[in-house]
Design an enzyme around this catalytic site. Structure first.
Site, PDB file in Angstrom:
ATOM      1  N   TYR A 112      13.033  -6.751  12.801  1.00  0.00           N
ATOM      2  CA  TYR A 112      11.962  -6.525  12.200  1.00  0.00           C
ATOM      3  C   TYR A 112      11.035  -5.510  12.970  1.00  0.00           C
ATOM      4  O   TYR A 112      10.762  -4.469  12.350  1.00  0.00           O
ATOM      5  CB  TYR A 112      11.258  -7.836  12.163  1.00  0.00           C
ATOM      6  CG  TYR A 112       9.761  -7.655  11.317  1.00  0.00           C
ATOM      7  CD1 TYR A 112       9.551  -7.585   9.981  1.00  0.00           C
ATOM      8  CD2 TYR A 112       8.606  -7.539  12.229  1.00  0.00           C
ATOM      9  CE1 TYR A 112       8.217  -7.496   9.435  1.00  0.00           C
ATOM     10  CE2 TYR A 112       7.464  -7.545  11.633  1.00  0.00           C
ATOM     11  CZ  TYR A 112       7.088  -7.222  10.272  1.00  0.00           C
ATOM     12  OH  TYR A 112       5.946  -7.248   9.607  1.00  0.00           O
ATOM     13  N   ALA A 143       2.797  -5.009  -4.777  1.00  0.00           N
ATOM     14  CA  ALA A 143       1.324  -5.261  -5.124  1.00  0.00           C
ATOM     15  C   ALA A 143       1.201  -6.702  -5.832  1.00  0.00           C
ATOM     16  O   ALA A 143      -0.004  -6.694  -6.266  1.00  0.00           O
ATOM     17  CB  ALA A 143       0.941  -4.177  -5.893  1.00  0.00           C
ATOM     18  N   GLY A 152      -1.074  -5.736  -0.373  1.00  0.00           N
ATOM     19  CA  GLY A 152      -0.778  -4.571  -1.523  1.00  0.00           C
ATOM     20  C   GLY A 152      -1.523  -4.877  -2.709  1.00  0.00           C
ATOM     21  O   GLY A 152      -2.222  -4.236  -3.297  1.00  0.00           O
TER      22      GLY A 152
END
Length: 309
Positions: free
Chosen positions: A165, A23, A28
């Site tokens: 990924y 975050a 985020g």
């Protein structure tokens, strides 16, 4: 609330507790700031505690900062052990992308470990305290990916960074599908959802392993992609919107690249029950964590499980 075009549409969150991993920047950070401004109690789970405190100081409301490193299962367990009250929403936002084969502290291929195994472990460790939903972050890159259950850690194949990924983000969707099945099987009101930001300029550097693609991305992303505030809209809708469990939320325009957030379609490969169940068993084996409610109906049994650890 469908589609979600602005944070102003988010209802009051007073009295609710939300954990947001990763975050301190990008999506985020943007999502956490909105939820804090709407009255939620925020727990920012971050690798860099000092940076987290600086970010928290810029947010309104009640915001706590706690250390969490998704590249270490010990850190995941320590964080989970420190949560001693109920949590309404867990947002598994933290993620990584790399251009070379790297490993976590536990020896997992880095992208698979950070993007899937750590959120898997954290979710299972906290699930008995979660009251509303689990939101996990995927990517449209999953559409071109495949999982090799014989070699989940890329130990036997030439390493392809973008392939790894995409596989990690496909794993997120399969995890969510199986989590929702298990929650439904025990009659839980908790739901599992996923979100993807589309093409967003968040400071998250694309590292495909192809120098030309990476260079072009570095040039055009700041010019053409939406910013973190718009990129966070799918996460916010997935976290508080009136949507069904198993939803995949993303931008609604230009093939899911940008625009207002809405519930989108998921490729059948990302909801395949056999693959989802097999991945769940492999993830339990690798992380040593399990679904905490024992009355869930069993997953489809495979003929053979090869975990590719």
């Amino acid at each position: 609330m469908l589609p979600l075009t602005s944070p102003s549409q988010i209802p009051d969150q007073t009295g609710r507790t939300v954990i947001v991993t990763g975050a301190t920047s990008g999506i985020g950070r943007a999502a956490a700031a909105v939820l804090a401004a709407k009255g939620a109690r925020l727990i920012l789970a971050v690798r860099d505690r000092e940076k987290g405190r600086a970010v928290a100081a810029e947010m309104s409301g009640t915001v706590e900062v706690r250390p969490l490193d998704f590249s270490s299962l010990a850190s995941v367990r320590q964080f989970a052990d420190g949560i001693d009250s109920t949590v309404d929403v867990l947002i598994n936002n933290a993620g990584t992308m790399t251009d070379s084969l790297q490993h976590t502290a536990d020896g997992f291929e880095l992208q698979f470990g950070v993007n899937h195994l750590a959120p898997f472990a954290l979710t299972n460790l906290l699930l008995d305290r979660i009251t509303d939903r689990v939101v996990s972050t995927s990517s449209s890159a999953y559409r071109s990916a495949r999982l090799d259950f014989d070699d989940l850690q890329w130990a036997q194949r030439p390493y392809k960074p973008f392939g790894a990924y995409g596989a990690s983000k496909l794993s997120v969707l399969l995890f969510t599908a199986e989590l929702q099945r298990r929650l439904s099987a025990v009659g839980s009101s908790v739901i599992a959802t996923t979100a993807h930001p589309g093409w967003a300029s968040t400071g998250f550097r694309i590292t495909s392993g192809n120098r030309l693609i990476d260079a072009l991305s570095a040039i055009f992303t700041p010019m053409l992609a939406q910013g973190p505030d718009a990129g966070a809209l799918p996460t916010l809708l997935a976290a508080v919107g009136d949507i069904p469990g198993g939803s995949f939320v993303g931008p609604s325009r230009f093939g899911g690249v940008r625009g207002p957030a809405t519930v989108g379609e998921i490729s059948p490969v990302a909801e395949d029950p056999d693959s989802a169940a097999r991945l769940w068993r492999a993830s339990e084996h690798l992380t040593g964590t399990r679904f905490p409610f024992t009355s869930a109906s069993p997953s489809p049994a495979p003929t053979t499980d090869v975990f590719g650890a």
